[in-house]
Motif scaffolding. Structure first.
Motif, mmCIF file in Angstrom:
data_model
loop_
_atom_site.group_PDB
_atom_site.id
_atom_site.type_symbol
_atom_site.label_atom_id
_atom_site.label_comp_id
_atom_site.label_asym_id
_atom_site.label_seq_id
_atom_site.Cartn_x
_atom_site.Cartn_y
_atom_site.Cartn_z
ATOM 1 N N LEU A 154 -0.544 17.188 27.839
ATOM 2 C CA LEU A 154 -0.354 18.533 27.279
ATOM 3 C C LEU A 154 -1.673 19.275 27.049
ATOM 4 N N LYS A 155 -2.741 18.538 26.819
ATOM 5 C CA LYS A 155 -4.032 19.182 26.541
ATOM 6 C C LYS A 155 -4.813 19.524 27.802
ATOM 7 N N LYS A 156 -4.221 19.221 28.956
ATOM 8 C CA LYS A 156 -4.912 19.495 30.220
ATOM 9 C C LYS A 156 -5.257 20.983 30.330
ATOM 10 N N LYS A 157 -6.539 21.250 30.664
ATOM 11 C CA LYS A 157 -6.988 22.628 30.850
ATOM 12 C C LYS A 157 -7.326 22.862 32.315
ATOM 13 N N PHE A 158 -7.523 24.122 32.664
ATOM 14 C CA PHE A 158 -7.718 24.472 34.062
ATOM 15 C C PHE A 158 -9.116 25.034 34.288
ATOM 16 N N SER A 159 -9.650 24.765 35.478
ATOM 17 C CA SER A 159 -11.052 25.042 35.790
ATOM 18 C C SER A 159 -11.204 26.282 36.671
ATOM 19 N N GLY A 160 -12.471 26.577 36.974
ATOM 20 C CA GLY A 160 -12.777 27.663 37.894
ATOM 21 C C GLY A 160 -12.197 27.401 39.272
ATOM 22 N N GLU A 161 -12.144 26.121 39.666
ATOM 23 C CA GLU A 161 -11.574 25.763 40.965
ATOM 24 C C GLU A 161 -10.075 26.062 41.004
ATOM 25 N N ASP A 162 -9.417 25.820 39.869
ATOM 26 C CA ASP A 162 -7.994 26.123 39.775
ATOM 27 C C ASP A 162 -7.769 27.631 39.927
ATOM 28 N N LYS A 163 -8.655 28.393 39.307
ATOM 29 C CA LYS A 163 -8.559 29.856 39.375
ATOM 30 C C LYS A 163 -8.763 30.332 40.819
ATOM 31 N N LYS A 164 -9.736 29.731 41.491
ATOM 32 C CA LYS A 164 -9.995 30.097 42.896
ATOM 33 C C LYS A 164 -8.773 29.791 43.770
ATOM 34 N N ARG A 165 -8.101 28.693 43.455
ATOM 35 C CA ARG A 165 -6.914 28.306 44.226
ATOM 36 C C ARG A 165 -5.789 29.324 44.057
ATOM 37 N N LEU A 166 -5.644 29.816 42.836
ATOM 38 C CA LEU A 166 -4.633 30.844 42.590
ATOM 39 C C LEU A 166 -4.948 32.118 43.366
ATOM 40 N N VAL A 167 -6.206 32.501 43.367
ATOM 41 C CA VAL A 167 -6.613 33.701 44.103
ATOM 42 C C VAL A 167 -6.362 33.512 45.594
ATOM 43 N N ALA A 168 -6.720 32.343 46.096
ATOM 44 C CA ALA A 168 -6.632 32.066 47.530
ATOM 45 C C ALA A 168 -5.195 32.017 48.047
ATOM 46 N N CYS A 169 -4.249 31.715 47.188
ATOM 47 C CA CYS A 169 -2.856 31.606 47.656
ATOM 48 C C CYS A 169 -2.241 32.971 47.961
ATOM 49 N N ASN A 170 -2.918 34.053 47.504
ATOM 50 C CA ASN A 170 -2.477 35.431 47.771
ATOM 51 C C ASN A 170 -1.086 35.754 47.226
ATOM 52 N N CYS A 171 -0.676 35.012 46.219
ATOM 53 C CA CYS A 171 0.644 35.239 45.624
ATOM 54 C C CYS A 171 0.582 36.082 44.355
ATOM 55 N N SER A 173 -0.893 39.711 43.196
ATOM 56 C CA SER A 173 -1.494 40.947 43.691
ATOM 57 C C SER A 173 -2.793 41.248 42.952
ATOM 58 N N SER A 174 -3.704 41.923 43.639
ATOM 59 C CA SER A 174 -4.966 42.343 43.016
ATOM 60 C C SER A 174 -4.784 43.593 42.161
ATOM 61 N N ASP A 175 -3.568 44.143 42.167
ATOM 62 C CA ASP A 175 -3.249 45.296 41.330
ATOM 63 C C ASP A 175 -3.466 44.940 39.864
ATOM 64 N N GLU A 176 -3.882 45.917 39.054
ATOM 65 C CA GLU A 176 -4.191 45.651 37.650
ATOM 66 C C GLU A 176 -2.982 45.154 36.857
ATOM 67 N N ASN A 177 -1.777 45.474 37.318
ATOM 68 C CA ASN A 177 -0.573 45.011 36.634
ATOM 69 C C ASN A 177 -0.253 43.548 36.932
ATOM 70 N N SER A 178 -0.992 42.968 37.875
ATOM 71 C CA SER A 178 -0.724 41.591 38.279
ATOM 72 C C SER A 178 -1.898 40.645 38.093
ATOM 73 N N VAL A 179 -3.089 41.091 38.455
ATOM 74 C CA VAL A 179 -4.240 40.201 38.552
ATOM 75 C C VAL A 179 -4.584 39.514 37.227
ATOM 76 N N TRP A 180 -4.226 40.139 36.122
ATOM 77 C CA TRP A 180 -4.506 39.553 34.805
ATOM 78 C C TRP A 180 -3.795 38.207 34.612
ATOM 79 N N LEU A 181 -2.716 37.988 35.377
ATOM 80 C CA LEU A 181 -1.942 36.752 35.240
ATOM 81 C C LEU A 181 -2.796 35.513 35.491
#
Length: 350
Positions: A154-171, A173-181
């Motif tokens: 439960l205490k598992k946290k996510f890294s910069g690599e995890d963030k890059k993976r989310l960006v790379a999947c293109n799922c 949107s870069s729109d301001e209403n989405s990218v904050w997710l």
């Protein structure tokens, strides 16, 4: 927020916080998700295709509960992305079994970026049956993830690599209403993701779907005869908030939902005979069709139809108004009982 869902969610959150009660908490979470998915199932199975691209509350700033179709897609795309790309680092369900083709979706994102017109267009294109099946596949997959989860994780946290993976999947949107997710999800630990999006996010959007469907039902009933074919008065029915009546395409009467094509046999029979309702039929008293085949369980409704046959709709509505002002009850059989003749006498006394 629905009290039962809210209470179950709070209980789950408290239980998973302690190792000794963690397994029980996961069990409660799975029960909550099953309850919520039951609501989704009911909507998909009982509402007509046109309902899924209506926007009864208008567009409005930040209105992300615009259509039933969008809500379905949004909830389960987020869950699919978070469960598989972020947590499990494997293939999303959307990209297995040709779900993208089956659903006829023109996007692979969460849909946050769509404006009102785009949301309606997207919703019209979406194959609702296939989308529902996709949602079910995502839920089942996440449920397996939850069942195999250990308290220590439960205490598992996510890294910069995890963030890059989310960006790379293109799922997302870069729109301001989405990218904050992306930052939002990566800013939480695994326990935080159980709440958003695996539980509370569901509650928020399923409640929004209920508001949409209820609004559609109320809109459909405007100017429509509120006496059902069987004789029930929609305005006095405890289901009136979320049923559009059997005289509209938004019929979610409990008996209709169990019938072929969502059409109550009594409704079908009246239409075939060209009758306004069962109360115009000479065979009413001994009828064994549809609703009336249940015998004592629905004899009170037969009584109402017989009352209309004898005294008319206006008198029925006057009597029902009086009964509801003097007695507290949900179902008419609580007052009329299950005997036809005795029930009619009770109505005539009123």
């Amino acid at each position: 927020m629905d009290k039962d869902w809210s209470d179950k969610n709070k209980k789950m959150q408290a239980l998973i916080s302690k190792e000794a009660t963690f397994d029980e908490g996961i069990k409660i979470l799975l029960e909550l998700r099953a309850d919520l998915f039951g609501q989704i199932t009911s909507i998909v199975k009982t509402f007509p295709p046109v309902a899924f691209y209506q926007m009864p509350f208008g567009e409005g700033d930040g209105n992300h509960h615009a259509t039933l179709a969008w809500s379905l897609w949004h909830v389960f795309r987020i869950e699919d992305i978070v469960a598989h790309t972020l947590i499990l680092n494997d293939r999303q369900i959307l990209f297995t079994d040709d779900w993208l083709e089956k659903t006829n979706s023109k996007i692979i994102t969460t849909g946050n970026e769509l404006n009102a017109d785009e949301t309606v267009d997207f919703s019209k294109r979406l194959n609702i049956k296939a989308s529902y099946d996709y949602c079910k596949a995502v839920m089942d997959s996440t449920n397996e993830l939850l069942k195999n989860l250990k308290f220590a994780e439960l205490k598992k946290k996510f890294s910069g690599e995890d963030k890059k993976r989310l960006v790379a999947c293109n799922c997302i949107s870069s729109d301001e209403n989405s990218v904050w997710l992306i930052d939002y999800w990566c800013g939480k630990n695994l326990k935080g993701l159980i709440q958003m999006p695996f539980s509370r996010h569901w509650i928020m959007h399923v409640e929004a779907m209920r508001r949409i469907k209820n609004k559609l039902c109320q809109m459909a009933k405007k100017g429509v005869d509120q006496i059902a074919y069987c004789g029930l008065s929609c305005g006095h029915c405890f289901l009136t908030e979320w049923c559009g009546s059997c005289r509209t395409i938004y019929n979610t009467c409990s008996f209709a939902t169990c019938s072929p094509d969502g059409v109550c046999p009594n409704t079908a029979c009246c239409k075939q005979k060209g009758l306004d309702g069962c109360y115009e039929c000479a065979e009413l008293y001994d009828c064994k069709k549809g609703f009336y085949a249940l015998g004592k369980e629905t004899n009170a409704i037969r009584v109402i139809a017989l009352f209309i046959q004898k005294y008319g709709k206006k008198e029925l509505l006057r009597v029902l108004d009086l009964m509801h002002s003097k007695k507290k009850f949900e179902k008419i059989q609580e007052v009329l009982g299950d005997d036809i003749d005795e029930g009619l006498k009770i109505m005539e006394k009123w």
